[in-house]
Design a protein around this motif. Sequence first.
Motif, PDB file in Angstrom:
ATOM      1  N   ASN A 302       0.804  -1.223   0.000  1.00 46.74           N
ATOM      2  CA  ASN A 302       0.000   0.000   0.000  1.00 46.74           C
ATOM      3  C   ASN A 302       0.829   1.262   0.000  1.00 46.74           C
ATOM      4  OD1 ASN A 302      -2.476  -0.966  -0.334  1.00 46.74           O
ATOM      5  ND2 ASN A 302      -3.187  -0.636   1.766  1.00 46.74           N
ATOM      6  N   THR A 303       1.884   1.270   0.840  1.00 43.37           N
ATOM      7  CA  THR A 303       2.658   2.521   0.893  1.00 43.37           C
ATOM      8  C   THR A 303       3.482   2.712  -0.375  1.00 43.37           C
ATOM      9  OG1 THR A 303       3.946   1.301   2.484  1.00 43.37           O
ATOM     10  CG2 THR A 303       2.988   3.344   3.263  1.00 43.37           C
ATOM     11  N   ILE A 304       3.866   1.643  -1.041  1.00 45.89           N
ATOM     12  CA  ILE A 304       4.622   1.826  -2.287  1.00 45.89           C
ATOM     13  C   ILE A 304       3.673   2.283  -3.406  1.00 45.89           C
ATOM     14  CG2 ILE A 304       5.921   0.634  -4.095  1.00 45.89           C
ATOM     15  CD1 ILE A 304       7.161  -1.100  -1.922  1.00 45.89           C
ATOM     16  N   LEU A 305       2.508   1.660  -3.480  1.00 47.86           N
ATOM     17  CA  LEU A 305       1.634   1.908  -4.644  1.00 47.86           C
ATOM     18  C   LEU A 305       0.698   3.100  -4.458  1.00 47.86           C
ATOM     19  CD1 LEU A 305       0.827  -1.827  -5.444  1.00 47.86           C
ATOM     20  CD2 LEU A 305       2.467  -0.355  -6.608  1.00 47.86           C
ATOM     21  N   GLN A 306       0.470   3.502  -3.227  1.00 48.61           N
ATOM     22  CA  GLN A 306      -0.420   4.637  -2.934  1.00 48.61           C
ATOM     23  C   GLN A 306      -1.729   4.564  -3.714  1.00 48.61           C
ATOM     24  OE1 GLN A 306       2.753   7.569  -3.808  1.00 48.61           O
ATOM     25  NE2 GLN A 306       2.367   8.353  -1.758  1.00 48.61           N
ATOM     26  N   SER A 390      15.729   2.200   7.437  1.00 49.76           N
ATOM     27  CA  SER A 390      14.527   1.539   6.892  1.00 49.76           C
ATOM     28  C   SER A 390      14.878   0.496   5.833  1.00 49.76           C
ATOM     29  CB  SER A 390      13.611   2.549   6.189  1.00 49.76           C
ATOM     30  OG  SER A 390      13.153   3.523   7.054  1.00 49.76           O
ATOM     31  N   PHE A 391      15.943   0.750   5.118  1.00 51.30           N
ATOM     32  CA  PHE A 391      16.472  -0.133   4.074  1.00 51.30           C
ATOM     33  C   PHE A 391      16.481  -1.611   4.501  1.00 51.30           C
ATOM     34  CE2 PHE A 391      20.557  -1.653   1.968  1.00 51.30           C
ATOM     35  CZ  PHE A 391      20.097  -1.585   0.657  1.00 51.30           C
ATOM     36  N   TYR A 392      16.643  -1.837   5.793  1.00 43.39           N
ATOM     37  CA  TYR A 392      16.834  -3.212   6.278  1.00 43.39           C
ATOM     38  C   TYR A 392      15.563  -3.856   6.826  1.00 43.39           C
ATOM     39  CZ  TYR A 392      21.727  -2.025   5.861  1.00 43.39           C
ATOM     40  OH  TYR A 392      22.949  -1.656   5.349  1.00 43.39           O
ATOM     41  N   PHE A 393      14.446  -3.139   6.830  1.00 45.75           N
ATOM     42  CA  PHE A 393      13.280  -3.635   7.568  1.00 45.75           C
ATOM     43  C   PHE A 393      12.007  -3.749   6.736  1.00 45.75           C
ATOM     44  CE2 PHE A 393      15.955  -1.560  10.824  1.00 45.75           C
ATOM     45  CZ  PHE A 393      16.193  -2.662  11.613  1.00 45.75           C
ATOM     46  N   LYS A 394      11.200  -4.744   7.101  1.00 45.91           N
ATOM     47  CA  LYS A 394       9.883  -4.894   6.472  1.00 45.91           C
ATOM     48  C   LYS A 394       8.918  -3.841   6.976  1.00 45.91           C
ATOM     49  CE  LYS A 394       9.538  -9.950   6.036  1.00 45.91           C
ATOM     50  NZ  LYS A 394      10.542 -10.415   6.954  1.00 45.91           N
ATOM     51  N   SER A 395       9.107  -3.427   8.227  1.00 47.87           N
ATOM     52  CA  SER A 395       8.151  -2.518   8.834  1.00 47.87           C
ATOM     53  C   SER A 395       8.932  -1.388   9.526  1.00 47.87           C
ATOM     54  CB  SER A 395       7.329  -3.333   9.840  1.00 47.87           C
ATOM     55  OG  SER A 395       6.354  -2.555  10.411  1.00 47.87           O
ATOM     56  N   PRO A 404       5.902   5.146   6.553  1.00 44.30           N
ATOM     57  CA  PRO A 404       7.248   4.631   6.285  1.00 44.30           C
ATOM     58  C   PRO A 404       7.510   4.538   4.787  1.00 44.30           C
ATOM     59  CG  PRO A 404       5.774   2.864   6.955  1.00 44.30           C
ATOM     60  CD  PRO A 404       4.971   4.118   7.008  1.00 44.30           C
ATOM     61  N   GLU A 405       8.746   4.725   4.386  1.00 46.16           N
ATOM     62  CA  GLU A 405       9.125   4.492   2.991  1.00 46.16           C
ATOM     63  C   GLU A 405       9.474   3.015   2.838  1.00 46.16           C
ATOM     64  OE1 GLU A 405       8.755   6.377   0.626  1.00 46.16           O
ATOM     65  OE2 GLU A 405       8.994   8.458   1.235  1.00 46.16           O
ATOM     66  N   HIS A 406       8.820   2.321   1.913  1.00 46.09           N
ATOM     67  CA  HIS A 406       9.108   0.899   1.708  1.00 46.09           C
ATOM     68  C   HIS A 406       9.921   0.633   0.441  1.00 46.09           C
ATOM     69  CE1 HIS A 406       6.837  -0.944   4.950  1.00 46.09           C
ATOM     70  NE2 HIS A 406       5.837  -0.132   4.703  1.00 46.09           N
ATOM     71  N   ASP A 407       9.886   1.583  -0.482  1.00 46.93           N
ATOM     72  CA  ASP A 407      10.579   1.420  -1.768  1.00 46.93           C
ATOM     73  C   ASP A 407      12.088   1.289  -1.493  1.00 46.93           C
ATOM     74  OD1 ASP A 407      12.100   2.200  -4.028  1.00 46.93           O
ATOM     75  OD2 ASP A 407      10.424   3.348  -4.849  1.00 46.93           O
ATOM     76  N   LEU A 408      12.652   0.146  -1.890  1.00 46.63           N
ATOM     77  CA  LEU A 408      14.061  -0.140  -1.562  1.00 46.63           C
ATOM     78  C   LEU A 408      15.005   0.947  -2.074  1.00 46.63           C
ATOM     79  CD1 LEU A 408      15.716  -2.625  -0.287  1.00 46.63           C
ATOM     80  CD2 LEU A 408      16.411  -3.016  -2.634  1.00 46.63           C
TER      81      LEU A 408
END
Length: 437
Positions: A302-306, A390-395, A404-408
């Motif tokens: 959800n957070t990546i695709l908005q 954040s780079f290292y975490f799922k959440s 949170p930013e999820h996009d690697l």
Amino acid sequence: MSEAREIRESDGKLGVLMPGMGAVATTFVAGVELVKKGLAGPVGSLAQLGTIRLGKRTENRVPKIKDFVPLAEMDDLVFGGWDAFPDDAYDAATLAGVLEKEHLNAVRDQLKEVRPFPAVFDPRYVARIEAAHEKEYGSLKEAAEQVREDIRTFKSEHGLERAVMVNCASTEAYAQPQKAHFDLEEFEAALERSDPSISPAMVYAYAALQEDVPYANGSPSLAADIPAFVDLADERGVPVAGKDFKTGQTLMKTIIAPGLKARMLGLEGWYSTNILGNRDGEVLDDEKSLKSKEVTKLSVLNTILQPEKNPELYGDISHVVKINYYPPRGDSKEGWDNIDVFGWLGYPMQIKINFLARDSILAAPIVLDLALFLDLAHRAGMGGIQEWLSFYFKSPMTLPELYPEHDLFIQQMKLKNTLRAIMGEDLITHLGLDYYE
Ligand SMILES: NC(=O)c1ccc[n+]([C@@H]2O[C@H](COP(=O)([O-])OP(=O)(O)OC[C@H]3O[C@@H](n4cnc5c(N)ncnc54)[C@H](O)[C@@H]3O)[C@@H](O)[C@H]2O)c1
């Protein structure tokens, strides 16, 4: 150019303390010992192998990250932790069955020396384990005092000035912040009365913060991400980050979903299923622990695709995640993803991913990087939530008002720009118009 931060020297050794010395922790420890002996390479570690561009592309300044920021040396890492079983790291690694005998035997002496302190254990939080090595205490406050004492003992036995904690313990039952978690006074009162809303993961995190030990949570359990601990970390200037290592399937998700979004390709559904047969899988076979994992795994798309910004492409996604315990697999997990996408004029297409991963092989370099970067942050005077990790975490942990930013790739840029900022280098925006002026 930003102003460089003052960074305390990394004198002496750095302790890495891990609640939970199972597959991930022992694969990490054995790996570092193998690298120290020159018998293997630290593949997967951005801190060891990654490079960072500085200044303009014409300057050709691209040092290794470890040569750019003053990280602790791998040779200076020493290990300790807690476990619900008394096995030393050699026996635990043998049981985990991740690394070959030949690798384990090459560092047998070093692994034999790493023995866990007894655990703070509560079967209400991890139902599938029968602890054989646990602390005796009256209240949870006493349990926390004992963990703090363990940290001090470990530091004095190894002559350490600095230590960090990375939680590698089994996934606990799903929990959401309760009344006792919102401020420190409430939390400490709840510790004294052994309130059932306090989990072992929280006890370790609390002890770390009180001992000024930076803390990262590799499991999906609720721990440093309660408001009382965020305040405590801010107040004491101790870095915290979490949670749930981003390794196999979710790593792939946060690589592929930003690509689909970048090209404005639509998504109808994403079905993910996994089989795994290690102890982590066994613990996740309990519904309450499984829920913790499912929640962290589901949050990323959800957070990546908005979907609210592009309802025509992402407004109605069916996202399903399944995890099944299947003992014959051991640590060699298998994940299948079926992704239903659509393109021009709505024509459907499918992407299939079959990832034959090795869980702990993917997680071990993350433990290493977190230990090194948390220590750097602490020495650079950066307390509280470290969103750049954040780079290292799922959440990833953020302030409550931020998503949170999820996009690697955003996460990677944030991490590298943070390193540039710490060292007083220009941040890189990739604008590049000035080359053509
Ligand atoms: N790729 C990965 O391996 C990966 C990815 C993301 C998250 N994680 C998380 O990392 C954690 C560790 O995974 P693993 O594969 O090493 O599992 P594991 O079962 O091999 O190791 C976990 C260890 O924690 C110990 N433990 C349980 N409760 C404890 C307590 N209260 N105190 C101290 N020790 C305790 C267990 O005895 C066990 O040795 C899990 O929470 C897992 O979900 C792993």
